[in-house]
Scaffold this motif. Structure first.
Motif, PDB file in Angstrom:
ATOM      1  N   MET A   1     -78.346 -15.122  30.956  1.00 53.00           N
ATOM      2  CA  MET A   1     -77.307 -15.372  29.959  1.00 53.00           C
ATOM      3  C   MET A   1     -76.495 -14.098  29.757  1.00 53.00           C
ATOM      4  O   MET A   1     -77.019 -12.997  29.855  1.00 53.00           O
ATOM      5  CB  MET A   1     -77.939 -15.768  28.632  1.00 53.00           C
ATOM      6  CG  MET A   1     -78.786 -17.012  28.700  1.00 53.00           C
ATOM      7  SD  MET A   1     -79.754 -17.279  27.196  1.00 53.00           S
ATOM      8  CE  MET A   1     -78.532 -17.285  25.935  1.00 53.00           C
TER       9      MET A   1
ATOM     10  N   HIS B   1     -74.831 -13.801  26.867  1.00 49.31           N
ATOM     11  CA  HIS B   1     -74.837 -13.656  25.413  1.00 49.31           C
ATOM     12  C   HIS B   1     -75.977 -14.502  24.859  1.00 49.31           C
ATOM     13  O   HIS B   1     -76.330 -15.539  25.423  1.00 49.31           O
ATOM     14  CB  HIS B   1     -73.491 -14.132  24.837  1.00 49.31           C
ATOM     15  CG  HIS B   1     -73.270 -13.697  23.428  1.00 49.31           C
ATOM     16  ND1 HIS B   1     -73.736 -14.407  22.358  1.00 49.31           N
ATOM     17  CD2 HIS B   1     -72.634 -12.622  22.921  1.00 49.31           C
ATOM     18  CE1 HIS B   1     -73.395 -13.796  21.244  1.00 49.31           C
ATOM     19  NE2 HIS B   1     -72.720 -12.708  21.553  1.00 49.31           N
ATOM     20  N   ALA B   2     -76.547 -14.076  23.762  1.00 47.24           N
ATOM     21  CA  ALA B   2     -77.680 -14.791  23.179  1.00 47.24           C
ATOM     22  C   ALA B   2     -77.287 -16.164  22.653  1.00 47.24           C
ATOM     23  O   ALA B   2     -78.102 -17.077  22.611  1.00 47.24           O
ATOM     24  CB  ALA B   2     -78.303 -13.974  22.065  1.00 47.24           C
ATOM     25  N   GLN B   3     -76.037 -16.310  22.254  1.00 46.83           N
ATOM     26  CA  GLN B   3     -75.549 -17.603  21.769  1.00 46.83           C
ATOM     27  C   GLN B   3     -74.558 -18.152  22.786  1.00 46.83           C
ATOM     28  O   GLN B   3     -73.815 -17.411  23.406  1.00 46.83           O
ATOM     29  CB  GLN B   3     -74.859 -17.448  20.412  1.00 46.83           C
ATOM     30  CG  GLN B   3     -75.783 -16.947  19.336  1.00 46.83           C
ATOM     31  CD  GLN B   3     -75.012 -16.709  18.026  1.00 46.83           C
ATOM     32  OE1 GLN B   3     -73.803 -16.686  18.012  1.00 46.83           O
ATOM     33  NE2 GLN B   3     -75.757 -16.534  16.961  1.00 46.83           N
ATOM     34  N   ASP B   4     -74.545 -19.440  22.944  1.00 49.99           N
ATOM     35  CA  ASP B   4     -73.627 -20.071  23.886  1.00 49.99           C
ATOM     36  C   ASP B   4     -72.264 -20.233  23.211  1.00 49.99           C
ATOM     37  O   ASP B   4     -71.959 -21.260  22.620  1.00 49.99           O
ATOM     38  CB  ASP B   4     -74.177 -21.434  24.323  1.00 49.99           C
ATOM     39  CG  ASP B   4     -73.374 -22.022  25.463  1.00 49.99           C
ATOM     40  OD1 ASP B   4     -72.707 -21.256  26.185  1.00 49.99           O
ATOM     41  OD2 ASP B   4     -73.407 -23.254  25.628  1.00 49.99           O
ATOM     42  N   VAL B   5     -71.476 -19.160  23.259  1.00 49.07           N
ATOM     43  CA  VAL B   5     -70.178 -19.166  22.599  1.00 49.07           C
ATOM     44  C   VAL B   5     -69.072 -19.018  23.634  1.00 49.07           C
ATOM     45  O   VAL B   5     -69.271 -18.447  24.699  1.00 49.07           O
ATOM     46  CB  VAL B   5     -70.062 -18.018  21.559  1.00 49.07           C
ATOM     47  CG1 VAL B   5     -71.013 -18.227  20.415  1.00 49.07           C
ATOM     48  CG2 VAL B   5     -70.300 -16.676  22.199  1.00 49.07           C
ATOM     49  N   THR B   6     -67.918 -19.567  23.319  1.00 48.21           N
ATOM     50  CA  THR B   6     -66.755 -19.411  24.181  1.00 48.21           C
ATOM     51  C   THR B   6     -65.563 -19.019  23.323  1.00 48.21           C
ATOM     52  O   THR B   6     -65.519 -19.310  22.124  1.00 48.21           O
ATOM     53  CB  THR B   6     -66.421 -20.725  24.918  1.00 48.21           C
ATOM     54  OG1 THR B   6     -66.233 -21.759  23.952  1.00 48.21           O
ATOM     55  CG2 THR B   6     -67.538 -21.117  25.864  1.00 48.21           C
TER      56      THR B   6
END
Length: 95
Positions: free
Chosen positions: A52, A54-59
């Motif tokens: 990954m 980033h730890a959060q799946d952000v866009t």
């Protein structure tokens, strides 16, 4: 992997750190704790898990790539001291 006091002294010497014997003992405990944590993390089975970024799946929201300003190249070059074939000419600095 656990470090001995000689290993800690060698690392301190290589890092150009002057540490006392009591500081060597404290550093040894801390470094061994770090190595234990690394060993725990390496023991975790990560097969089938994708890396990954980033730890959060952000866009990020993206905007249209539209031109918002007019071309003012001629205006900018009209006030330049020297322009030739659309290029700014500058005096030679290095001989």
């Amino acid at each position: 992997m656990s470090l001995t006091t000689d290993d800690v002294k060698k690392v301190a010497r290589l890092a150009r750190l002057a540490i006392s014997d009591s500081e060597v003992q404290a550093a040894q405990v801390q470094l061994n704790g770090i190595f234990e944590l690394i060993a725990e993390m390496q023991a975790v089975d990560t097969t089938g898990i994708e890396p990954m970024s980033h730890a959060q799946d952000v866009t990020q929201r993206l905007r249209e790539d539209n031109v918002t300003e007019t071309n003012q190249r001629e205006l900018f070059q009209s006030i330049a001291p020297q322009v030739e074939a659309g290029l700014y000419l500058v005096p030679q600095v290095i001989e």
